[in-house]
Design a protein around this motif. Structure first.
Motif, PDB file in Angstrom:
ATOM      1  N   GLY A 152      -7.155  -3.094   3.627  1.00  0.00           N
ATOM      2  CA  GLY A 152      -7.685  -2.759   2.315  1.00  0.00           C
ATOM      3  C   GLY A 152      -7.083  -1.527   1.681  1.00  0.00           C
ATOM      4  N   ALA A 153      -6.001  -0.996   2.250  1.00  0.00           N
ATOM      5  CA  ALA A 153      -5.413   0.242   1.735  1.00  0.00           C
ATOM      6  C   ALA A 153      -4.431  -0.004   0.605  1.00  0.00           C
ATOM      7  CB  ALA A 153      -4.719   0.994   2.868  1.00  0.00           C
ATOM      8  N   TRP A 154      -3.820  -1.193   0.548  1.00  0.00           N
ATOM      9  CA  TRP A 154      -2.755  -1.442  -0.410  1.00  0.00           C
ATOM     10  C   TRP A 154      -2.951  -2.782  -1.115  1.00  0.00           C
ATOM     11  CZ3 TRP A 154       0.536   2.567  -1.085  1.00  0.00           C
ATOM     12  CH2 TRP A 154       0.665   3.497  -0.046  1.00  0.00           C
ATOM     13  N   ALA A 155      -2.489  -2.831  -2.356  1.00  0.00           N
ATOM     14  CA  ALA A 155      -2.405  -4.084  -3.102  1.00  0.00           C
ATOM     15  C   ALA A 155      -1.069  -4.098  -3.826  1.00  0.00           C
ATOM     16  CB  ALA A 155      -3.542  -4.231  -4.107  1.00  0.00           C
ATOM     17  N   VAL A 156      -0.532  -5.278  -4.045  1.00  0.00           N
ATOM     18  CA  VAL A 156       0.718  -5.414  -4.776  1.00  0.00           C
ATOM     19  C   VAL A 156       0.538  -6.518  -5.809  1.00  0.00           C
ATOM     20  CG1 VAL A 156       1.703  -7.012  -3.088  1.00  0.00           C
ATOM     21  CG2 VAL A 156       3.219  -5.706  -4.581  1.00  0.00           C
ATOM     22  N   SER A 166       4.447  -3.984  -8.572  1.00  0.00           N
ATOM     23  CA  SER A 166       3.682  -2.736  -8.551  1.00  0.00           C
ATOM     24  C   SER A 166       2.902  -2.627  -7.255  1.00  0.00           C
ATOM     25  CB  SER A 166       2.719  -2.679  -9.739  1.00  0.00           C
ATOM     26  OG  SER A 166       3.432  -2.661 -10.960  1.00  0.00           O
ATOM     27  N   LEU A 167       3.058  -1.509  -6.549  1.00  0.00           N
ATOM     28  CA  LEU A 167       2.355  -1.242  -5.298  1.00  0.00           C
ATOM     29  C   LEU A 167       1.262  -0.217  -5.572  1.00  0.00           C
ATOM     30  CD1 LEU A 167       2.225  -1.641  -2.176  1.00  0.00           C
ATOM     31  CD2 LEU A 167       3.796   0.317  -1.997  1.00  0.00           C
ATOM     32  N   TRP A 168       0.010  -0.582  -5.230  1.00  0.00           N
ATOM     33  CA  TRP A 168      -1.151   0.250  -5.535  1.00  0.00           C
ATOM     34  C   TRP A 168      -1.746   0.811  -4.250  1.00  0.00           C
ATOM     35  CZ3 TRP A 168      -2.350   0.442 -10.816  1.00  0.00           C
ATOM     36  CH2 TRP A 168      -1.739  -0.533 -11.613  1.00  0.00           C
ATOM     37  N   ASN A 169      -1.956   2.131  -4.233  1.00  0.00           N
ATOM     38  CA  ASN A 169      -2.640   2.787  -3.121  1.00  0.00           C
ATOM     39  C   ASN A 169      -4.135   2.770  -3.414  1.00  0.00           C
ATOM     40  OD1 ASN A 169      -3.627   4.374  -1.080  1.00  0.00           O
ATOM     41  ND2 ASN A 169      -2.309   6.137  -1.489  1.00  0.00           N
ATOM     42  N   PRO A 179       0.619   3.062 -10.116  1.00  0.00           N
ATOM     43  CA  PRO A 179       1.320   2.274  -9.101  1.00  0.00           C
ATOM     44  C   PRO A 179       2.709   2.825  -8.817  1.00  0.00           C
ATOM     45  CG  PRO A 179       1.464   1.177 -11.206  1.00  0.00           C
ATOM     46  CD  PRO A 179       0.573   2.372 -11.422  1.00  0.00           C
ATOM     47  N   VAL A 180       3.208   2.486  -7.650  1.00  0.00           N
ATOM     48  CA  VAL A 180       4.593   2.752  -7.302  1.00  0.00           C
ATOM     49  C   VAL A 180       5.393   1.506  -7.666  1.00  0.00           C
ATOM     50  CG1 VAL A 180       6.198   3.202  -5.423  1.00  0.00           C
ATOM     51  CG2 VAL A 180       3.952   4.305  -5.429  1.00  0.00           C
ATOM     52  N   ARG A 181       6.436   1.680  -8.445  1.00  0.00           N
ATOM     53  CA  ARG A 181       7.263   0.553  -8.861  1.00  0.00           C
ATOM     54  C   ARG A 181       8.317   0.285  -7.788  1.00  0.00           C
ATOM     55  NH1 ARG A 181       5.156  -2.343 -12.765  1.00  0.00           N
ATOM     56  NH2 ARG A 181       7.124  -2.747 -13.838  1.00  0.00           N
ATOM     57  N   LEU A 182       8.397  -0.970  -7.347  1.00  0.00           N
ATOM     58  CA  LEU A 182       9.370  -1.360  -6.329  1.00  0.00           C
ATOM     59  C   LEU A 182      10.666  -1.749  -7.030  1.00  0.00           C
ATOM     60  CD1 LEU A 182       7.026  -3.475  -4.014  1.00  0.00           C
ATOM     61  CD2 LEU A 182       7.417  -1.005  -4.033  1.00  0.00           C
ATOM     62  N   LEU A 212      11.908  -5.150   2.860  1.00  0.00           N
ATOM     63  CA  LEU A 212      10.782  -4.761   3.693  1.00  0.00           C
ATOM     64  C   LEU A 212      10.386  -3.326   3.368  1.00  0.00           C
ATOM     65  CD1 LEU A 212      11.675  -6.146   7.232  1.00  0.00           C
ATOM     66  CD2 LEU A 212       9.902  -6.974   5.686  1.00  0.00           C
ATOM     67  N   TYR A 213       9.084  -3.120   3.143  1.00  0.00           N
ATOM     68  CA  TYR A 213       8.547  -1.797   2.833  1.00  0.00           C
ATOM     69  C   TYR A 213       7.591  -1.397   3.949  1.00  0.00           C
ATOM     70  CZ  TYR A 213      10.376  -2.900  -1.799  1.00  0.00           C
ATOM     71  OH  TYR A 213      11.199  -3.250  -2.850  1.00  0.00           O
ATOM     72  N   ASP A 214       7.806  -0.204   4.518  1.00  0.00           N
ATOM     73  CA  ASP A 214       6.978   0.303   5.608  1.00  0.00           C
ATOM     74  C   ASP A 214       5.815   1.087   5.015  1.00  0.00           C
ATOM     75  OD1 ASP A 214       5.841   1.385   7.857  1.00  0.00           O
ATOM     76  OD2 ASP A 214       7.722   2.107   8.727  1.00  0.00           O
ATOM     77  N   MET A 215       4.588   0.542   5.144  1.00  0.00           N
ATOM     78  CA  MET A 215       3.417   1.186   4.557  1.00  0.00           C
ATOM     79  C   MET A 215       3.025   2.464   5.292  1.00  0.00           C
ATOM     80  SD  MET A 215       2.578  -0.730   1.937  1.00  0.00           S
ATOM     81  CE  MET A 215       4.364  -0.762   1.700  1.00  0.00           C
ATOM     82  N   ASN A 216       3.598   2.700   6.470  1.00  0.00           N
ATOM     83  CA  ASN A 216       3.304   3.921   7.227  1.00  0.00           C
ATOM     84  C   ASN A 216       4.266   5.060   6.915  1.00  0.00           C
ATOM     85  OD1 ASN A 216       1.234   2.539   8.469  1.00  0.00           O
ATOM     86  ND2 ASN A 216       2.376   2.115  10.354  1.00  0.00           N
ATOM     87  N   SER A 217       5.284   4.793   6.120  1.00  0.00           N
ATOM     88  CA  SER A 217       6.276   5.831   5.832  1.00  0.00           C
ATOM     89  C   SER A 217       5.754   6.782   4.758  1.00  0.00           C
ATOM     90  CB  SER A 217       7.582   5.193   5.368  1.00  0.00           C
ATOM     91  OG  SER A 217       7.432   4.636   4.074  1.00  0.00           O
ATOM     92  N   GLU A 218       6.437   7.919   4.604  1.00  0.00           N
ATOM     93  CA  GLU A 218       6.048   8.884   3.576  1.00  0.00           C
ATOM     94  C   GLU A 218       6.329   8.365   2.179  1.00  0.00           C
ATOM     95  OE1 GLU A 218       7.950  12.560   4.417  1.00  0.00           O
ATOM     96  OE2 GLU A 218       6.866  12.892   6.317  1.00  0.00           O
ATOM     97  N   GLU A 219       7.280   7.439   2.053  1.00  0.00           N
ATOM     98  CA  GLU A 219       7.601   6.832   0.762  1.00  0.00           C
ATOM     99  C   GLU A 219       7.511   5.312   0.896  1.00  0.00           C
ATOM    100  OE1 GLU A 219      10.687   9.269  -1.695  1.00  0.00           O
ATOM    101  OE2 GLU A 219      11.482   9.053   0.345  1.00  0.00           O
ATOM    102  N   PRO A 220       6.291   4.759   0.879  1.00  0.00           N
ATOM    103  CA  PRO A 220       6.145   3.315   1.085  1.00  0.00           C
ATOM    104  C   PRO A 220       6.757   2.474  -0.023  1.00  0.00           C
ATOM    105  CG  PRO A 220       4.060   4.322   0.429  1.00  0.00           C
ATOM    106  CD  PRO A 220       4.999   5.446   0.717  1.00  0.00           C
ATOM    107  N   GLY A 221       7.025   3.070  -1.180  1.00  0.00           N
ATOM    108  CA  GLY A 221       7.613   2.320  -2.276  1.00  0.00           C
ATOM    109  C   GLY A 221       9.119   2.184  -2.202  1.00  0.00           C
TER     110      GLY A 221
END
Length: 659
Positions: A152-156, A166-169, A179-182, A212-221
């Motif tokens: 439940g932490a992220w939506a795209v 758009s990636l939403w925290n 949002p973070v734009r991919l 592939l986007y790593d949701m655990n990284s400092e820059e998930p976008g």
């Protein structure tokens, strides 16, 4: 038997199959939804009509526990229906200003995500005391689809014609949310998916690349890795249940398996060779052992990851018909392939040859087929489209051997059960008949049992084989006791479960008959005196899926569709007084059993793993004390144990912080 689930000659505009396989929801571009029970109760079933939308229904989705159905329509609204209580009105979600084009449940049905042509996606809190709806604004462009991570932490979101998803925290405050734009896509992406462990987001499409986007990284976008699809457009992708692998299909005849832990290394990719036909879909089996794909010409391909994943795939064909869908059994041992005209075929995935013929070769099985294995024997009983049951001997190198055909039900065979000694088979049909077959002389006519004009959907023999318990879809249960002189069994009717019986069980010590209902109640019937009123065990809030007992008959465990497994102590004067909930946290239990020594309870999950618990409340408490670091907070207590008054479970551990 082919069962048409259609209204006149309408073309479907939306459909959804419940994860437990018991319901099919369809819409044909009209304002109503048709809900079909699987298996159908009669050869010509009628659908339940769900009415309320004022414009055509565009999208449907079931929750992971199969309890709720969500719908989105051109009336700018979404609705949430409680499948277990269809007499209650649906929950209406208003706020969108244009068509609702996509509905998606969160992992535990606590949230619903909607995408709309009004340029927004919304996150709806479905809890009894909901928080305000979150609006994810996408700049006015019609939102085509939305996906959410399991935690439940992220939506795209994807908008029509947009090159930048758009990636939403969702953990950020809504007031400051942007949002973070991919970036980096040349053509509009067409597909996206989160891994089951919520770490990875995969986005791909027409430009032959998968990011592939790593949701655990400092820059998930920022794309962690770009995977090249070898010049072929991506058509489908799927994560393995453990999140370790990503399988992709494309217009090429080869599938690709990517090891995500080695995403930056040159050797992280495996090619899964096909048969020269472009691929249209791909998926993993529940345990991750098998990968299955469909070709555009209608064949199915199967790769065994434990044996030779690089070898050419096993070819599975339906015959002259194309394969329209495929599914793995929950234990991962069988593969079913289906065609709307030729029915369903069952394939043994553990056969040594795993070749190109189905393990059951006596004809196609309907999608509603019932199956029963002979205890410690060589026979497999399998329902057939014509209402008969075929007995197959254990599959050999090429195919199963047909041993006998038991003719006779005038409709679908709904349930099968083998007596523990393997000598007697019970079958029930949608024609409201129940029959007993002598497997030592299958050519002899069966014994007919009176079902009192009700359809029996659940069957279970007692351990000593002298009793047969039957549950009915219209409510109530019946118990037959077999006479020592071989005469017709005597029947006792057990009135309960007005909405229908969904599970039955006989304890190993033959002291109790146990029934579970659609409303979530479990009842205990004392076999020594069935005239006594049944004991009611109330803890589940959803339909009972399965009941299992310990070898000594003392303990009982039950599973509801949306609940944790519950452990009951039958040795107590009131077995319902102190139930123990076996917390599953982030997974839904799909099967449960006791160990042979009765010391442990094991549950299979929908995430491809199992969990083990001690089998008595005392041992559960001792295990919790060894692992706990504090007592429950008041909020945690109320969520798990209400209406019991709050108390410190472990006197030697600290007070909870909010007490």
């Amino acid at each position: 038997m082919r069962v048409d689930l259609r209204a006149k000659d309408a073309v479907l505009s939306a459909s959804a199959l419940s994860p437990d396989g018991k319901w099919l929801a369809t819409s044909d571009g009209e304002k109503c939804i048709r809900l079909w029970a699987i298996p159908p109760a009669a050869p010509a079933p009628a659908a339940l009509l769900l009415e309320g939308h004022t414009a055509p229904v565009l999208t449907l989705a079931f929750s992971a526990d199969s309890r709720f159905l969500a719908s989105g329509a051109a009336d700018d609204c979404a609705r949430v229906w409680d499948v277990g209580d269809l007499h209650s009105p649906p929950r209406v979600l208003t706020g969108h200003l244009d068509w609702v084009k996509k509905v998606v449940f969160g992992a535990r049905a606590e949230h619903l995500y909607t995408a709309s042509a009004d340029g927004t996606a919304r996150v709806w809190d479905l809890s009894p005391q909901p928080r305000p709806t979150r609006v994810l604004s996408n700049g006015g462009r019609s939102v085509r689809t939305v996906a959410a991570s399991a935690d439940g932490a992220w939506a795209v979101t994807l908008t029509e014609g947009d090159l930048e998803p758009s990636l939403w925290n969702l953990r950020a405050k809504a007031s400051s949310e942007k949002p973070v734009r991919l970036l980096g896509f040349v053509l509009p992406p067409t597909g996206l998916a989160f891994s089951p462990d919520s770490r990875w987001l995969a986005v791909g499409g027409r430009e032959h690349e998968l990011r592939l986007y790593d949701m655990n990284s400092e820059e998930p976008g920022v794309a962690d890795t770009v995977l090249t699809m070898q010049g072929a457009e991506l058509t489908a992708m799927a994560f393995s249940p453990n999140g370790k692998w990503l399988a992709t299909a494309s217009h090429s005849p080869t599938a690709t398996l990517w090891e995500l832990s080695l995403a930056r290394e040159a050797y992280h990719r495996r090619e899964l060779r096909g048969i020269g036909e472009p691929l249209s879909s791909i998926e993993f089996g529940p345990r991750g052992r098998f990968v299955a794909a469909l070709t555009r010409q209608g064949a199915a391909l199967l790769w065994d990851m434990e044996r030779r994943p690089q070898a050419r795939a096993t070819l599975v064909r339906q015959g002259v018909e194309s394969i329209e869908s495929l599914a793995f059994s929950s234990d991962g041992k069988w593969l079913a392939t289906a065609n709307s005209r030729s029915g369903t075929k069952l394939w043994d995935l553990e056969a040594s040859s795993a070749d190109r013929s189905p393990a059951v070769s006596g004809g196609a099985l309907p999608s509603t087929a019932a199956i029963a294995f002979q205890p410690r024997g060589q026979l497999l009983a399998c329902a057939q489209p014509d209402g008969s049951v075929r007995l197959f001997r254990k599959p050999g190198p090429q195919a199963a051997v047909l041993a006998a055909t038991l003719p006779g039900h005038h409709g679908t065979v709904v349930a099968l059960a083998m007596r523990p000694d393997g000598k007697l088979l019970a079958t029930s049909g949608s024609d409201k008949s129940l029959r007993l077959w002598n497997l030592e002389a299958p050519e002899t006519p069966p014994v007919e049992l009176d079902c009192h004009s009700r359809v029996v959907t659940q069957l279970a023999f007692g351990t000593d084989g002298t009793r047969l318990l039957a549950g009915c879809s219209e409510g109530g249960a019946m118990l037959w006791e077999f006479r020592t002189d071989g005469g017709k069994p005597a029947c006792v009717t057990m009135q309960a479960h007005a909405l229908g019986v969904t599970a039955v069980y006989m304890t190993r010590d033959d002291k109790w008959a146990v029934t579970g209902g659609r409303s979530g109640d479990v009842r205990l019937w004392k076999l020594a005196d069935l005239s006594l009123e049944s004991l009611v065990l109330k803890k589940h809030s959803s339909e009972i899926d399965q009941i299992a007992g310990s070898p000594d008959g003392r303990m009982l465990v039950t599973i509801g569709q949306g609940d944790d497994p519950i452990l009951w102590d039958l040795s107590l004067n009131d077995p319902g007084e102190h139930p123990s909930a076996l917390g599953t946290q982030s997974f839904r239990a799909t099967g449960v059993a006791f160990s042979d020594d009765g010391q442990h309870v094991v549950a299979a999950s929908d995430k491809g793993f199992v969990r083990l618990w001690p089998a008595t409340p005392k041992e559960l408490l001792e295990s919790a004390a060894r692992n706990a670091v504090r007592n429950l907070t008041r909020r945690e207590w109320e969520a798990a144990l209400a209406p019991l008054p709050y108390e410190r479970t472990f006197p030697n551990l600290p007070e909870p912080p909010d007490r």
